[in-house]
Each structure stands twice: as structure tokens, then as C-alpha cells.
Enzyme design. Structure first.
Site, PDB file in Angstrom:
ATOM      1  CE  LYS A 170      34.585  -9.752  -1.320  1.00 55.33           C
ATOM      2  NZ  LYS A 170      35.507  -9.986  -0.148  1.00 55.33           N
ATOM      3  CB  THR A 175      38.046 -11.750   1.288  1.00 54.65           C
ATOM      4  OG1 THR A 175      38.362 -10.430   1.721  1.00 54.65           O
ATOM      5  CG2 THR A 175      38.096 -12.653   2.519  1.00 54.65           C
ATOM      6  CD  GLU A 196      38.839  -4.464   5.078  1.00 59.29           C
ATOM      7  OE1 GLU A 196      37.976  -5.363   5.059  1.00 59.29           O
ATOM      8  OE2 GLU A 196      39.856  -4.521   5.775  1.00 59.29           O
ATOM      9  CG  ASN A 237      40.471  -5.239   9.008  1.00 56.40           C
ATOM     10  OD1 ASN A 237      40.146  -6.312   8.554  1.00 56.40           O
ATOM     11  ND2 ASN A 237      40.761  -4.198   8.248  1.00 56.40           N
ATOM     12  CB  THR A 277      33.041  -8.902   2.659  1.00 58.40           C
ATOM     13  OG1 THR A 277      34.243  -8.555   1.969  1.00 58.40           O
ATOM     14  CG2 THR A 277      32.694 -10.350   2.355  1.00 58.40           C
TER      15      THR A 277
END
Length: 397
Positions: free
Chosen positions: A173, A184, A270, A392, A147
């Protein structure tokens, strides 16, 4: 070290995989599968989020029933989470479509999804993707589950068991919503070793606790995370049990693969610019050692300090102090990248510029000695950057 680490991805005997662009995403691979040529012993660990997604729940049920699977069908872009009865039906249909193409019983096909929560799977696109999937050994499967990840995460090792070469490989992932209690985050580990399903379940449950469950990016636990392991026995070794002379070597090799994947997820958080490793010594017991390490690596204040290369050791102690971990506050030691910044509970006269310079690299190691016992703990995470907020804030845009 009994196992050999490979710098390239290796395919254990009796597996194939593929990844394709079905249309769930604009251009990148978004569907894939992992298939064993024979039924494989299976094990898994799963998110504890109360809104556990349909694919995660179904795969957990399948594995828990017989500890056996032969295939996993997976997609990105849509998590199929919080989607009600329709979402459950779509997850079953996705498995049925893959089972039909592979000529397998439906109960031998698991499913994994990741992506946006609350949206229904577009089943016409899913059908198209499954039509495209082939029986190949194609590493695009490692990209099909991504993602916000910047890159695919893979690991492979080999080791001799009963004179046979056994391979353990895995891919994963994860970048955001990472704070596993088993985010996730998806992890798939597969081997050609022979080992019974309940036995590999015991190993996975134990080893995930010290690897995947010891990483954090942002403190959020997702609805979809799972780690699934398959062992198809194609290496033809004597089935592994604790009494087998190569059992401990296999366990160490399996832990290495899980640890590498977990660390890669933490480093690819992230917006992250640095991997943070926390090593705790002197804990009263292993549970408290792990708890203390994860408290430090999960602290937003510690993460922000690491981003700014600020050796603010007070944030490290404050993070531990918020837990119920036993600590001798008059004896605790702290080090940053090997440089002592706290000794016997008090700050040392360290060279701040020197420590800052070491923190400018892509890895920061924080060492803590609690001085109350002999147990240890370890955890991994990343820094907290402006980019995390940007990613985000625009996740669905």
C-alpha cells in the site's frame, strides 16, 4: 527470463491470509493478517523517520533478533505513531491477541499499522477484528492496509528451483507520504523458497535500494513505512546461497516483485494521473545515477510540468543541477518519451506539439545521459495535480 510472471495473484505454499472490517474505518476492510504454517525466515527494511511508529519499531526489533517470524497482524486507519508508552503497549497487545488466536509465541508475530498519526489504537475494535480473522487465503488482506490508495497492489511470479516450483508473491500500500528511505508505505513479500534469514535480509536490503527507495510521490517520508519479506521453505528446495545455481534467478524474480509493487505505488500517488519513469545513463557511479534519477522524479516543478504536458526540459536539468552529481553540462542529453529535447547540453529544435501529445498518456518516460561514466540509475514517481492538495487538505475530515 528465468521466472514466469503471473497475471493472477498466487499463494505460495504454506501461507494463509485474511482481511476484515473491524470498525476502524466506516465500511472497508481495515484489519488483516498474513500467516505462515511454519516458522519463516524474515527480513525487513524500515523508515528512517525519527518518529518511527511503535509497530514499525517492534517489528524491526523482532526481525533483527533472529530473522524469523510466522505471522504479521496489520491495520489501517490508525498509524499508532507518536503515541508514547501507551502506543508501545497497544502494539504489544495487538501482537499478543493475534499470537493467542494463532497459538504462536508472541515473538513470532510482527505488527504493521498505517493511517492517521497521533491517535491511539481503539483496542476494543482491534480485539473485535482479530476475533473475526480466519485461516483463509483471502485477498481482502490487500485491501485492509489501504488508506488513500485507489486500488490494492499485488504481484506474483514463479520459477523452478531444484526442480521445484517456487512462488514469490507480494502486496503493498502507498499513495501519499511517499519518499522512502525505506512512507505511509507498507510492502509484504512472501515466498515458499528455502533461504536463510540473514541471506534474504541481504537481498532485501540490496533490492529495496533500487526499487522501493527509488520512488517518490511528494517528498515526505512517513513514520510507519516498512517492507517485510518471509520465506518459509515449503517448496523444499536446497537452501539458496550465492553458490546455488538458481540463486541469481531467485534474486531477479524477487527484484521484479519489489519493482512492480514500487511502480504501482508511484502510479497510484495521491491525485496522480501519470506514472513518471526517469532513466539516467552515463553516470559516474551507480549511487550518482540513482541520485540523479530520484532528483528529477522528485522535483515538484518537473511533476507539475508532467501534469500539464509541458515539455519544459529546463526543469529536468535544474533538478539534476541542484545535486552534487557529476555531469558534463556541455554534453548532457535529455529525451521525453523517446524524443530528444536536449543534445550536447543545448535544446534541440523539437516539435513541441508532438512531445505534448505523447505526454498526454498515462506514462511519461524521461531519459537523461550525463556523459561522465558508464553507470545508470532509475526512479519512478507521478505528476503533481490539484487533486493531491484536495486529498491532503481533507485527510482527517
Amino acid at each position: 527470463m528465468e521466472y514466469q510472471v503471473s497475471t493472477e495473484f498466487l499463494w505460495p505454499q504454506g501461507y494463509y491470509a485474511d482481511g476484515v472490517h473491524a470498525g476502524l474505518r466506516k465500511v472497508k476492510p481495515d484489519m488483516g493478517w498474513l500467516v505462515s504454517t511454519v516458522p519463516a525466515a524474515a527480513a525487513g527494511t524500515y523508515t528512517t523517520n525519527q518518529f518511527q511508529a511503535a509497530p514499525t519499531r517492534q517489528t524491526k526489533q523482532l526481525i533483527s533478533t533472529n530473522h524469523e517470524l510466522q505471522a504479521l497482524i496489520m491495520n489501517s486507519a490508525c498509524a499508532n505513531a507518536v503515541t508514547g508508552a501507551k502506543g508501545e503497549e497497544n502494539a504489544v497487545t495487538m501482537r499478543e491477541l493475534a499470537a493467542t488466536k494463532l497459538d504462536l509465541p508472541v515473538h513470532m508475530v510482527g505488527v504493521a499499522s498505517t493511517g492517521v498519526i497521533g491517535e491511539q489504537l481503539p483496542m476494543s475494535v482491534i480485539q473485535h477484528g482479530i476475533d473475526l480473522l480466519a485461516r483463509e487465503q483471502d485477498l481482502r488482506v490487500t485491501e485492509a492496509i489501504l488508506t488513500t490508495d485507489k486500488h490494492a497492489k499485488t504481484a506474483s511470479v514463479t520459477l523452478p528451483i531444484d526442480g521445484q516450483t517456487v512462488t514469490i508473491s507480494g502486496f503493498a500500500k502507498g499513495s501519499g507520504m511517499i519518499h522512502p528511505k525505506m512512507a505511509t508505505m507498507l510492502g509484504f513479500v512472501f515466498t515458499d523458497a528455502a533461504i536463510a534469514g540473514p541471506r534474504i535480509q541481504t537481498l532485501i536490503s540490496e533490492l529495496v535500494d533500487t526499487t522501493f527507495n527509488q520512488i517518490t510521490v511528494d517528498g515526505d517520508t512517513s513514520t510507519n513505512d516498512m517492507v517485510v519479506a518471509l520465506a518459509n521453505g515449503c517448496a523444499a528446495n536446497t537452501p539458496l546461497t550465492p553458490e546455488h545455481h538458481d540463486y541469481d534467478s531467485f534474486k531477479a524474480a524477487l527484484r521484479y516483485v519489489l519493482m512492480v509493487l514500487a511502480q504501482d505505488i508511484a502510479a497510484d500517488g495521491e491525485g496522480a494521473t501519470k506514472l513518471v519513469e526517469v532513466n539516467v545513463a552515463g553516470a559516474a557511479n551507480a549511487v550518482e545515477g540513482q541520485q540523479a534519477a530520484k532528483a528529477v522524479v522528485g522535483s515538484n516543478l518537473v511533476k507539475a510540468a508532467v501534469f500539464g504536458a509541458d515539455p519544459n526540459w529546463g526543469r529536468i536539468l535544474a533538478a539534476i543541477g541542484q545535486t552534487d552529481v557529476q555531469v558534463d553540462v556541455h554534453a548532457v542529453d535529455v529525451g521525453i518519451n523517446g524524443i530528444a529535447v536536449v543534445a550536447a547540453g543545448l535544446g534541440t529544435d523539437f516539435d513541441e506539439g508532438q512531445v505534448q501529445a505523447t505526454m498526454a498518456g498515462d506514462k511519461v518516460v524521461l531519459d537523461v545521459d550525463l556523459h561522465v561514466g558508464d553507470a545508470t540509475g532509475q526512479a519512478w514517481g507521478c505528476d503533481l495535480t490539484y487533486k493531491y492538495v484536495q486529498i491532503n487538505a481533507a485527510y482527517r475530515s
